[in-house]
Design an enzyme around this catalytic site. Structure first.
Site, mmCIF file in Angstrom:
data_model
loop_
_atom_site.group_PDB
_atom_site.id
_atom_site.type_symbol
_atom_site.label_atom_id
_atom_site.label_comp_id
_atom_site.label_asym_id
_atom_site.label_seq_id
_atom_site.Cartn_x
_atom_site.Cartn_y
_atom_site.Cartn_z
ATOM 1 N N ASP A 80 10.584 -5.359 8.488
ATOM 2 C CA ASP A 80 9.600 -5.133 9.545
ATOM 3 C C ASP A 80 9.425 -6.479 10.247
ATOM 4 O O ASP A 80 10.339 -7.308 10.206
ATOM 5 C CB ASP A 80 8.296 -4.588 8.939
ATOM 6 C CG ASP A 80 7.365 -4.007 9.996
ATOM 7 O OD1 ASP A 80 7.644 -2.914 10.500
ATOM 8 O OD2 ASP A 80 6.362 -4.653 10.338
ATOM 9 N N VAL A 92 0.862 -1.181 0.000
ATOM 10 C CA VAL A 92 0.000 0.000 0.000
ATOM 11 C C VAL A 92 0.899 1.232 0.000
ATOM 12 O O VAL A 92 1.783 1.367 0.837
ATOM 13 C CB VAL A 92 -0.948 0.014 1.226
ATOM 14 C CG1 VAL A 92 -1.749 1.309 1.266
ATOM 15 C CG2 VAL A 92 -1.883 -1.185 1.188
ATOM 16 N N ALA A 152 4.582 4.073 2.866
ATOM 17 C CA ALA A 152 4.055 2.834 2.273
ATOM 18 C C ALA A 152 4.231 1.707 3.282
ATOM 19 O O ALA A 152 4.922 1.874 4.291
ATOM 20 C CB ALA A 152 4.820 2.485 0.999
ATOM 21 N N LYS A 153 3.621 0.590 3.034
ATOM 22 C CA LYS A 153 3.854 -0.617 3.839
ATOM 23 C C LYS A 153 3.496 -1.811 2.990
ATOM 24 O O LYS A 153 2.641 -1.717 2.108
ATOM 25 C CB LYS A 153 2.967 -0.593 5.089
ATOM 26 C CG LYS A 153 3.452 -1.475 6.202
ATOM 27 C CD LYS A 153 4.504 -0.761 7.011
ATOM 28 C CE LYS A 153 5.030 -1.605 8.139
ATOM 29 N NZ LYS A 153 5.950 -0.812 8.979
ATOM 30 N N GLY A 154 4.160 -2.937 3.261
ATOM 31 C CA GLY A 154 3.862 -4.151 2.513
ATOM 32 C C GLY A 154 3.721 -5.323 3.447
ATOM 33 O O GLY A 154 4.157 -5.270 4.609
#
Ligand code: NAD
Length: 422
Positions: A152, A66, A111-113
């Protein structure tokens, strides 16, 4: 784990972010249209990743990336692996990355995945194939000028090396700046591994200074003993803090005289869990949050401090190493009880700050000594701490809302200058 799961129902990660965003944006008198735009991600990518498992079976894993905002620069944010990963959680964390980068004033968006998988049940080969195919599926959307992933929960330097290699094979040249948190030999930065934990200690030191407290008289409980928690515990122990409690997913240990952190690190590297460490009393990993200490440093997962336990937290200072460890209803309870909260988008920003340094070094092809990295990190974290606390005092809001207001103001002002492309 029970009450953490119950609390996830209290509010999802995205709902928590949106609730805080709304309070802050209203206080800033932000235009309704801009408010809606800033609350919504730019782009959400859902991929389905086919992977041949070691036993020959074909499995399909779901993955997400995202991208919340590119207003201030390329998107930036970690990738997490886990069986419970959801799009909602990734969406909330992506927005928090935008606010975090703005709080520390570095030129990135957010963003992050995530990939829905259970790394504990995967072989190295399976993990590598999942990582490479996930990277290939999002390849058109990432890059040093577009979106730069990082480690992460349940992802690490090795996984970042595979992301970098996969991207580089596709574009036909080595592109180290596509990802941060890489091994040193592949363009990583000195000090990156410790950066999030170090950043937590820097802001905790600032809070102690405000309250005229000494490290030596300050008892700390660290919840989560992965990258963030173990490094924070080690650095704070070495700096003179008394670490009285530590927990991970397996359970916790408490010792009112202080834990021997090096012995605990050795134990965890041999046994892969905190449970069973002989240097303290065994305690549950939720119970430990409520035990006696001056500083509580959650560094595990979301929503562990919620309306079911916030009134029993004994700490005076909460340093949020994890992302979104506290729900908005718990925020109100902690605020009423006078707990000094150093919110996630400030407290754990050391990781993204040194990721920024890594990206700069990769692009320059010139690598800095660790002392330079730590000095620059210290400067940024102290400045951001002062910015947030002074903003809160000026506008009579708590630290969390102050951090959000400061960040939203910075992003909104950039957007106004750029204008809306139509
Ligand atoms: P990690 O996978 O290295 O470690 C997570 C730790 O939390 C492990 O020790 C695990 O056993 C423990 N844990 C998980 N669920 C738990 C539970 N219910 N109770 C107690 N312990 C539990 O992950 P990490 O990289 O250290 O990230 C931890 C948190 O910090 C996450 O919220 C992440 O988003 C955030 N964060 C990480 C970074 C970074 O640089 N790695 C930067 C900023 C924020």
């Amino acid at each position: 784990m029970g009450s953490a799961l119950t609390s996830e129902k209290e509010m999802s990660v995205y709902e928590s972010m949106a609730a805080r965003f709304d309070v802050a944006a209203r206080k800033l008198n932000l235009d309704e249209g801009l408010m809606k735009y800033l609350r919504t991600p730019n782009r959400e990518i859902i991929v389905h990743i086919p992977v041949t498992m070691d036993d020959g079976r074909l499995e399909t894993f779901d993955g997400f990336r995202v991208q919340h905002s590119i207003a201030r620069g390329p998107c930036k944010g970690g990738v997490r692996f886990g069986p419970q990963v959801t799009l909602d959680e990734i969406r909330g964390l992506a927005a928090e990355m935008t606010w975090k980068c703005a709080v520390v004033n570095i030129p990135f968006g957010g963003a992050k995945g995530g990939v829905v998988c259970d790394p504990a049940k995967l072989s190295m080969g399976e993990l590598e194939r999942i990582t490479r195919r996930y990277t290939a599926e999002i390849l058109d959307y990432i890059g040093p000028e577009r979106d730069v992933p990082a480690p992460d929960m349940n992802t690490n330097e090795q996984i970042m090396a595979w992301v970098m290699d996969t991207y580089s094979m596709h574009v036909r040249h080595t592109t180290t700046a596509v990802v941060t948190g890489k091994p040193l030999e592949l363009g990583g930065s000195r000090g990156r591994r410790e950066a999030t934990g170090r950043g937590c200690m820097i802001v905790c030191d600032q809070a102690l200074k405000r309250f005229g407290r000494k490290r030596e008289n300050t008892r700390v409980i660290v919840h989560g003993f992965g990258n963030v928690g173990s490094q924070a515990a080690r650095l704070m122990h070495e700096a003179g803090y008394k670490i009285v409690g530590v927990a991970d997913i397996s359970g916790g240990v408490y010792n009112s005289h202080g834990l021997d952190i090096q012995a605990l690190l050795d134990f965890v590297s041999a046994n892969r869990q905190v449970k069973g460490f002989p240097g303290g009393e065994p305690v549950g990993n939720l119970e430990i949050l409520e035990m006696d200490c001056e500083v509580l440093l959650p560094a595990a997962t979301e929503s562990v401090i919620n309306s079911s336990n916030a009134d029993r937290i004994k700490a005076h200072i909460l340093v949020e190493g994890a992302n979104s460890p506290t729900t908005p209803p718990a925020d109100d309870i902690l605020f009423d009880r006078g707990v000094f909260v150093i919110p996630d988008i400030l407290a754990n920003a050391g990781g993204v700050t040194v990721s920024y340094f890594e990206w700069v070094q990769d692009r320059q092809g010139y690598f800095w000594p660790e002392a330079d990295v730590n000095e620059k990190l210290n400067y940024i974290q102290v400045q951001a701490f002062n910015d947030v606390v002074h903003y809160g005092e000026k506008h009579n809001v708590n630290n969390r809302i102050a951090a959000y207001m400061l960040a939203i103001e910075r992003v909104a002002s950039t957007l106004k200058m750029r204008g809306i492309y139509a």
